[in-house]
Design a protein around this motif. Structure first.
Motif, PDB file in Angstrom:
ATOM      1  N   PHE A   1      20.842   5.053  -9.218  1.00  0.00           N
ATOM      2  CA  PHE A   1      20.233   4.129  -8.264  1.00  0.00           C
ATOM      3  C   PHE A   1      19.262   4.870  -7.339  1.00  0.00           C
ATOM      4  CE2 PHE A   1      20.186   1.834  -4.205  1.00  0.00           C
ATOM      5  CZ  PHE A   1      19.817   0.566  -4.626  1.00  0.00           C
ATOM      6  N   ILE A   2      19.669   6.039  -6.852  1.00  0.00           N
ATOM      7  CA  ILE A   2      18.793   6.813  -5.975  1.00  0.00           C
ATOM      8  C   ILE A   2      17.547   7.255  -6.734  1.00  0.00           C
ATOM      9  CG2 ILE A   2      18.593   9.026  -4.747  1.00  0.00           C
ATOM     10  CD1 ILE A   2      21.463   8.609  -3.802  1.00  0.00           C
ATOM     11  N   PHE A   3      17.715   7.665  -8.004  1.00  0.00           N
ATOM     12  CA  PHE A   3      16.545   8.004  -8.814  1.00  0.00           C
ATOM     13  C   PHE A   3      15.577   6.822  -8.853  1.00  0.00           C
ATOM     14  CE2 PHE A   3      14.180   7.723 -12.725  1.00  0.00           C
ATOM     15  CZ  PHE A   3      13.651   8.992 -12.877  1.00  0.00           C
ATOM     16  N   ALA A   4      16.099   5.618  -9.101  1.00  0.00           N
ATOM     17  CA  ALA A   4      15.248   4.437  -9.201  1.00  0.00           C
ATOM     18  C   ALA A   4      14.541   4.137  -7.886  1.00  0.00           C
ATOM     19  CB  ALA A   4      16.080   3.233  -9.646  1.00  0.00           C
ATOM     20  N   VAL A   5      15.285   4.165  -6.787  1.00  0.00           N
ATOM     21  CA  VAL A   5      14.699   3.799  -5.497  1.00  0.00           C
ATOM     22  C   VAL A   5      13.687   4.846  -5.041  1.00  0.00           C
ATOM     23  CG1 VAL A   5      15.197   3.233  -3.092  1.00  0.00           C
ATOM     24  CG2 VAL A   5      16.757   2.494  -4.877  1.00  0.00           C
ATOM     25  N   GLN A   6      13.877   6.105  -5.431  1.00  0.00           N
ATOM     26  CA  GLN A   6      12.894   7.123  -5.063  1.00  0.00           C
ATOM     27  C   GLN A   6      11.547   6.891  -5.722  1.00  0.00           C
ATOM     28  OE1 GLN A   6      14.131  11.201  -5.373  1.00  0.00           O
ATOM     29  NE2 GLN A   6      15.599  11.030  -3.716  1.00  0.00           N
ATOM     30  N   MET A   7      11.486   6.071  -6.750  1.00  0.00           N
ATOM     31  CA  MET A   7      10.210   5.729  -7.374  1.00  0.00           C
ATOM     32  C   MET A   7       9.440   4.698  -6.558  1.00  0.00           C
ATOM     33  SD  MET A   7      11.204   5.508 -11.438  1.00  0.00           S
ATOM     34  CE  MET A   7       9.496   5.196 -11.900  1.00  0.00           C
ATOM     35  N   LEU A   8      10.076   4.105  -5.568  1.00  0.00           N
ATOM     36  CA  LEU A   8       9.472   3.009  -4.804  1.00  0.00           C
ATOM     37  C   LEU A   8       8.888   3.521  -3.495  1.00  0.00           C
ATOM     38  CD1 LEU A   8      12.253   0.315  -5.340  1.00  0.00           C
ATOM     39  CD2 LEU A   8      10.329   0.890  -6.818  1.00  0.00           C
ATOM     40  N   ASN A   9       7.761   4.181  -3.561  1.00  0.00           N
ATOM     41  CA  ASN A   9       7.094   4.628  -2.335  1.00  0.00           C
ATOM     42  C   ASN A   9       6.635   3.419  -1.531  1.00  0.00           C
ATOM     43  OD1 ASN A   9       7.216   7.160  -3.774  1.00  0.00           O
ATOM     44  ND2 ASN A   9       5.623   7.892  -2.391  1.00  0.00           N
ATOM     45  N   PHE A  10       6.913   3.434  -0.230  1.00  0.00           N
ATOM     46  CA  PHE A  10       6.510   2.336   0.641  1.00  0.00           C
ATOM     47  C   PHE A  10       5.541   2.867   1.696  1.00  0.00           C
ATOM     48  CE2 PHE A  10      10.684   4.051   1.810  1.00  0.00           C
ATOM     49  CZ  PHE A  10      10.457   4.523   3.097  1.00  0.00           C
ATOM     50  N   PRO A  11       4.534   2.076   2.084  1.00  0.00           N
ATOM     51  CA  PRO A  11       3.551   2.540   3.073  1.00  0.00           C
ATOM     52  C   PRO A  11       4.179   2.679   4.454  1.00  0.00           C
ATOM     53  CG  PRO A  11       3.204   0.223   2.557  1.00  0.00           C
ATOM     54  CD  PRO A  11       4.269   0.710   1.606  1.00  0.00           C
TER      55      PRO A  11
ATOM     56  N   ALA B   1      21.598  16.691  -6.079  1.00  0.00           N
ATOM     57  CA  ALA B   1      21.250  17.811  -6.953  1.00  0.00           C
ATOM     58  C   ALA B   1      20.948  17.329  -8.370  1.00  0.00           C
ATOM     59  CB  ALA B   1      22.367  18.847  -6.965  1.00  0.00           C
ATOM     60  N   VAL B   2      21.754  16.400  -8.876  1.00  0.00           N
ATOM     61  CA  VAL B   2      21.525  15.847 -10.216  1.00  0.00           C
ATOM     62  C   VAL B   2      20.182  15.123 -10.267  1.00  0.00           C
ATOM     63  CG1 VAL B   2      22.296  14.089 -11.862  1.00  0.00           C
ATOM     64  CG2 VAL B   2      23.948  15.679 -10.872  1.00  0.00           C
ATOM     65  N   VAL B   3      19.901  14.296  -9.260  1.00  0.00           N
ATOM     66  CA  VAL B   3      18.642  13.555  -9.224  1.00  0.00           C
ATOM     67  C   VAL B   3      17.455  14.514  -9.201  1.00  0.00           C
ATOM     68  CG1 VAL B   3      17.217  11.987  -7.853  1.00  0.00           C
ATOM     69  CG2 VAL B   3      19.662  11.539  -8.112  1.00  0.00           C
ATOM     70  N   LEU B   4      17.497  15.518  -8.343  1.00  0.00           N
ATOM     71  CA  LEU B   4      16.381  16.457  -8.220  1.00  0.00           C
ATOM     72  C   LEU B   4      16.201  17.277  -9.489  1.00  0.00           C
ATOM     73  CD1 LEU B   4      16.949  17.655  -4.543  1.00  0.00           C
ATOM     74  CD2 LEU B   4      15.113  16.174  -5.390  1.00  0.00           C
TER      75      LEU B   4
END
Length: 345
Positions: A49-59, A88-91
């Motif tokens: 989930f964190i991997f997915a949300v990190q793709m959502l850059n917000f202004p 650590a896994v996500v990064l």
């Protein structure tokens, strides 16, 4: 705030790698106490989930965007030790497969984005939960504040690393002011995402949220005119509102939708670190990523010309790989706990 190769010199990067490795080792030991047969799958889902949300850059400001760091969210949902492992896994997945965050800077990223955010946010969260009235609203409010503070704390930590091992001659004071300023704004987005996610899980399965354990007040009985705690075996309605399987499926579907579809609409502006680096001029020595030729580099599938389809496929693959890697790690940790318990009997 993924630090690329070239921002930090080799000796300091190596030292940060040692710190990160030590933190992961401590996390592995501590996670054995935090994980059980119900929360181990949840930890893998949290990573995806964190991997997915990190793709959502917000202004967040003119020409600047931000994205979730996730340390506070992971620590509150699955515990601080497991939270460090989640980040650590996500990064690791982002760096190796998607060329996001330098490989020589992996230790810096785990330390700054994982260890610092988890330690700061969870300490603040626990302190607030203790002083606020017991209840779900207190958990979500504490999650908001903890997540908000964790992001500028991470920015300050990066500035400290830069002050020691930066490869360009830019005044540290300017870097600190710019980094903390923009990441305070990013922290508001982080806080909102963390609060909403924690609130949603607490609403259906508070027993699965590490930071909400003990949330339910003990049952009170009136005896001879006085209120006393009921015995532990007194009947009470403690049936959770939803099964872990339903929560897991719902979380996975949400992560896939975010990474595979919603990510197409994310802001294309540089994130806080990229913008500050460009404005302050300490991006001059940035190096090409060692995984730049990866078929998934820059969150796109090589050979797929349709931009939307390419990005959606890359995000979906990323969620799946991160879920598999995270779940494998956390199940292995859980099994080691069981083996250790059996050895002591």
């Amino acid at each position: 705030m993924h630090v690329p190769d070239g921002f930090i010199n080799a000796p300091v990067s190596a030292a940060a790698g040692v710190v990160a490795a030590g933190a992961v080792a401590v996390g592995l030991r501590g996670a054995r106490r935090e994980l059980d047969e119900r929360t181990a799958p949840l930890a893998g889902l949290v990573a995806a989930f964190i991997f997915a949300v990190q793709m959502l850059n917000f202004p967040v400001a003119a020409g600047t965007s931000g994205h979730l760091l996730g340390g506070a969210l992971a620590a509150i949902l699955v515990g601080p030790y497991t939270g460090v492992l989640v980040i650590a896994v996500v990064l690791l997945m982002q760096g190796v497969l998607f060329a996001d965050g330098g490989l020589t800077a992996l230790g810096v990223n785990i330390t700054v984005m994982g260890v610092v955010t988890v330690l700061v946010s969870y300490a603040l969260f626990r302190g607030l939960v203790k002083v606020l009235p017991r209840g779900r609203r207190s958990v979500t409010a504490a999650a908001f504040v903890a997540a908000l503070v964790s992001v500028p704390a991470s920015a300050a930590a990066f500035t400290l690393v830069y002050a020691v091992g930066g490869t360009t001659d830019v005044p540290t004071g300017k870097v600190l002011t710019a980094m903390v300023g923009v990441h305070t704004l990013i922290g508001l987005g982080e806080a909102a995402i963390t609060m909403l996610t924690v609130g949603a899980v607490v609403a259906v399965r508070p027993d699965l949220v590490f930071g909400a354990r003990g949330l339910r007040a003990p049952l009170k009985l009136r005896v001879n005119g006085e209120l006393v705690d009921a015995a532990p075996d007194e009947p009470a309605d403690t049936t959770p509102a939803g099964s872990p399987k339903k929560l897991w499926i719902g979380g996975l579907v949400t992560a896939l939708l975010l990474a595979g579809f919603v990510s197409f609409y994310a802001s294309a502006s540089p994130d806080g670190l990229e913008k500050v680096a460009a404005d302050q001029g300490f991006d001059k020595n940035v190096e090409e990523h060692a995984a730049a030729d990866s078929p998934l580099a820059d969150y796109a599938v090589a050979g797929v010309d349709a931009v939307r389809l390419s990005g959606g496929l890359a995000g979906t693959i990323g969620v799946g790989v991160t879920l598999a890697a995270g779940t494998g790690v956390f199940w292995a940790v859980r099994r080691r706990r069981g083996a250790g318990t059996g050895a002591q009997v």
